[in-house]
Design a protein around this motif. Structure first.
Motif, PDB file in Angstrom:
ATOM      1  N   ARG A  38      59.651  51.475  -5.471  1.00  0.00           N
ATOM      2  CA  ARG A  38      58.996  50.316  -4.875  1.00  0.00           C
ATOM      3  C   ARG A  38      57.840  50.769  -3.993  1.00  0.00           C
ATOM      4  NH1 ARG A  38      62.747  48.453  -0.961  1.00  0.00           N
ATOM      5  NH2 ARG A  38      63.819  50.402  -1.292  1.00  0.00           N
ATOM      6  N   VAL A  39      56.762  50.022  -4.027  1.00  0.00           N
ATOM      7  CA  VAL A  39      55.633  50.239  -3.130  1.00  0.00           C
ATOM      8  C   VAL A  39      55.351  48.913  -2.432  1.00  0.00           C
ATOM      9  CG1 VAL A  39      53.184  50.818  -2.989  1.00  0.00           C
ATOM     10  CG2 VAL A  39      54.654  52.045  -4.602  1.00  0.00           C
ATOM     11  N   GLN A  40      55.380  48.906  -1.137  1.00  0.00           N
ATOM     12  CA  GLN A  40      55.106  47.718  -0.333  1.00  0.00           C
ATOM     13  C   GLN A  40      56.011  46.540  -0.706  1.00  0.00           C
ATOM     14  OE1 GLN A  40      50.940  47.073  -1.048  1.00  0.00           O
ATOM     15  NE2 GLN A  40      50.299  48.716   0.312  1.00  0.00           N
ATOM     16  N   LEU A  41      57.262  46.840  -1.015  1.00  0.00           N
ATOM     17  CA  LEU A  41      58.233  45.788  -1.348  1.00  0.00           C
ATOM     18  C   LEU A  41      59.444  45.899  -0.432  1.00  0.00           C
ATOM     19  CD1 LEU A  41      58.241  45.696  -5.263  1.00  0.00           C
ATOM     20  CD2 LEU A  41      57.394  43.943  -3.700  1.00  0.00           C
ATOM     21  N   ALA A  42      59.981  44.749  -0.087  1.00  0.00           N
ATOM     22  CA  ALA A  42      61.129  44.672   0.820  1.00  0.00           C
ATOM     23  C   ALA A  42      62.381  45.256   0.178  1.00  0.00           C
ATOM     24  CB  ALA A  42      61.371  43.213   1.208  1.00  0.00           C
ATOM     25  N   GLU A  43      63.371  45.475   1.023  1.00  0.00           N
ATOM     26  CA  GLU A  43      64.664  46.020   0.604  1.00  0.00           C
ATOM     27  C   GLU A  43      65.341  45.144  -0.446  1.00  0.00           C
ATOM     28  OE1 GLU A  43      67.356  49.165   0.946  1.00  0.00           O
ATOM     29  OE2 GLU A  43      65.398  48.947   1.901  1.00  0.00           O
ATOM     30  N   GLN A  44      65.034  43.864  -0.460  1.00  0.00           N
ATOM     31  CA  GLN A  44      65.647  42.946  -1.424  1.00  0.00           C
ATOM     32  C   GLN A  44      65.337  43.326  -2.873  1.00  0.00           C
ATOM     33  OE1 GLN A  44      63.383  39.466  -0.045  1.00  0.00           O
ATOM     34  NE2 GLN A  44      62.861  39.052  -2.171  1.00  0.00           N
ATOM     35  N   TYR A  45      64.339  44.159  -3.092  1.00  0.00           N
ATOM     36  CA  TYR A  45      63.968  44.581  -4.447  1.00  0.00           C
ATOM     37  C   TYR A  45      64.582  45.920  -4.843  1.00  0.00           C
ATOM     38  CZ  TYR A  45      60.669  40.750  -4.277  1.00  0.00           C
ATOM     39  OH  TYR A  45      60.119  39.499  -4.183  1.00  0.00           O
ATOM     40  N   LYS A  46      65.468  46.434  -4.004  1.00  0.00           N
ATOM     41  CA  LYS A  46      66.084  47.730  -4.297  1.00  0.00           C
ATOM     42  C   LYS A  46      66.868  47.705  -5.611  1.00  0.00           C
ATOM     43  CE  LYS A  46      68.410  51.595  -2.300  1.00  0.00           C
ATOM     44  NZ  LYS A  46      67.672  52.518  -1.514  1.00  0.00           N
ATOM     45  N   GLN A  68      55.026  46.970  -7.526  1.00  0.00           N
ATOM     46  CA  GLN A  68      54.336  46.577  -6.308  1.00  0.00           C
ATOM     47  C   GLN A  68      53.838  45.148  -6.436  1.00  0.00           C
ATOM     48  OE1 GLN A  68      50.962  49.146  -5.674  1.00  0.00           O
ATOM     49  NE2 GLN A  68      49.604  47.840  -6.852  1.00  0.00           N
ATOM     50  N   PRO A  69      53.605  44.512  -5.300  1.00  0.00           N
ATOM     51  CA  PRO A  69      53.063  43.153  -5.344  1.00  0.00           C
ATOM     52  C   PRO A  69      51.568  43.182  -5.660  1.00  0.00           C
ATOM     53  CG  PRO A  69      53.407  43.837  -3.064  1.00  0.00           C
ATOM     54  CD  PRO A  69      53.902  44.945  -3.939  1.00  0.00           C
ATOM     55  N   ASN A  70      51.108  42.114  -6.324  1.00  0.00           N
ATOM     56  CA  ASN A  70      49.684  41.939  -6.597  1.00  0.00           C
ATOM     57  C   ASN A  70      49.424  40.442  -6.709  1.00  0.00           C
ATOM     58  OD1 ASN A  70      47.011  42.158  -7.251  1.00  0.00           O
ATOM     59  ND2 ASN A  70      47.354  43.061  -9.257  1.00  0.00           N
ATOM     60  N   ASN A  71      48.694  39.898  -5.745  1.00  0.00           N
ATOM     61  CA  ASN A  71      48.353  38.473  -5.735  1.00  0.00           C
ATOM     62  C   ASN A  71      49.584  37.577  -5.859  1.00  0.00           C
ATOM     63  OD1 ASN A  71      45.559  38.961  -5.492  1.00  0.00           O
ATOM     64  ND2 ASN A  71      45.395  39.260  -7.705  1.00  0.00           N
ATOM     65  N   GLY A  72      50.637  37.889  -5.108  1.00  0.00           N
ATOM     66  CA  GLY A  72      51.836  37.073  -5.099  1.00  0.00           C
ATOM     67  C   GLY A  72      52.789  37.315  -6.252  1.00  0.00           C
ATOM     68  N   GLN A  73      52.442  38.186  -7.164  1.00  0.00           N
ATOM     69  CA  GLN A  73      53.290  38.530  -8.308  1.00  0.00           C
ATOM     70  C   GLN A  73      53.706  39.990  -8.176  1.00  0.00           C
ATOM     71  OE1 GLN A  73      53.991  36.133 -10.731  1.00  0.00           O
ATOM     72  NE2 GLN A  73      52.869  34.766  -9.382  1.00  0.00           N
ATOM     73  N   VAL A 133      52.479  45.979 -16.447  1.00  0.00           N
ATOM     74  CA  VAL A 133      53.037  44.723 -16.963  1.00  0.00           C
ATOM     75  C   VAL A 133      53.546  43.900 -15.784  1.00  0.00           C
ATOM     76  CG1 VAL A 133      53.663  45.580 -19.261  1.00  0.00           C
ATOM     77  CG2 VAL A 133      55.304  45.741 -17.411  1.00  0.00           C
ATOM     78  N   PRO A 134      53.416  42.576 -15.879  1.00  0.00           N
ATOM     79  CA  PRO A 134      53.969  41.730 -14.824  1.00  0.00           C
ATOM     80  C   PRO A 134      55.492  41.772 -14.859  1.00  0.00           C
ATOM     81  CG  PRO A 134      53.074  40.386 -16.608  1.00  0.00           C
ATOM     82  CD  PRO A 134      52.757  41.815 -16.929  1.00  0.00           C
ATOM     83  N   VAL A 135      56.102  41.609 -13.673  1.00  0.00           N
ATOM     84  CA  VAL A 135      57.562  41.626 -13.573  1.00  0.00           C
ATOM     85  C   VAL A 135      58.041  40.351 -12.891  1.00  0.00           C
ATOM     86  CG1 VAL A 135      59.568  42.787 -12.574  1.00  0.00           C
ATOM     87  CG2 VAL A 135      57.646  44.140 -13.399  1.00  0.00           C
ATOM     88  N   GLU A 136      58.920  39.659 -13.564  1.00  0.00           N
ATOM     89  CA  GLU A 136      59.653  38.542 -12.961  1.00  0.00           C
ATOM     90  C   GLU A 136      61.033  39.110 -12.638  1.00  0.00           C
ATOM     91  OE1 GLU A 136      60.925  35.370 -11.281  1.00  0.00           O
ATOM     92  OE2 GLU A 136      58.860  35.391 -12.028  1.00  0.00           O
TER      93      GLU A 136
END
Length: 168
Positions: A23-31, A88-93, A113-116
């Motif tokens: 993760r880059v610049q993402l909260a712990e919730q994305y672990k 990582q986040p990019n424009n809210g995605q 690739v975008p990630v949901e």
């Protein structure tokens, strides 16, 4: 099957190792997403008949082999592809960035690739298709059924199937 893969000539096989996806610049919730993406990618790529997925221990062997031998096996090991990347986040995605590199050092391709987060298999399938097209100069030959994979994964898991955040 593994035996079919092993019985192919070395020049037809593509050994791949996933070094890391972080993760880059993402909260712990994305672990959990960070831990899940490499596993999904490995499972998906392993379905391809020409691809052999290397585990972390295999990557150590690959490095030792590269440093210690100069024989024909070196061609096989130096043909290995290493994948590392990050989300990582990019424009809210969220975006998944993957870098493909030969074990010998040459950069081959970067993939984004975008990630949901709740549909990670879709992103992994898109990333896998791009990886396979780059490495094989063709479209994927295997069909991925993520629902079946999830069912098999669930059946192989421990009897206590609750997620424990302290284990992450």
């Amino acid at each position: 099957s593994v035996l079919k893969k092993i019985n192919q000539p070395d020049e037809k096989l593509i050994p791949i190792g996933i070094v890391d996806i972080h993760r880059v610049q993402l909260a712990e919730q994305y672990k959990m997403l960070e831990r899940t993406l490499p596993v999904l990618l490995s499972v998906r790529l392993n379905l391809e008949p020409q691809i052999i997925m290397l585990e972390r221990e295999d990557l150590k062997v690959l490095l030792d082999e590269k440093l210690m031998t100069e024989g024909e096996d070196t061609k096989f090991w130096s043909s290995a592809i290493l994948i590392d990347g990050y989300i990582q986040p990019n424009n809210g995605q969220l975006e998944l960035h993957l870098n493909l590199k030969q074990a010998a050092g040459e950069n081959l391709k970067s993939i984004i690739v975008p990630v949901e987060p709740n549909e990670a298999v879709v992103s992994i399938d898109k990333a896998s298709t791009k990886i396979i097209e780059k490495l094989q100069d063709s479209t994927p030959t295997a069909k991925w059924n993520p629902e079946l994979e999830a069912e098999l994964f669930y059946k192989q898991g421990p009897t206590d199937n609750e997620y424990n955040p302290e284990e992450t």
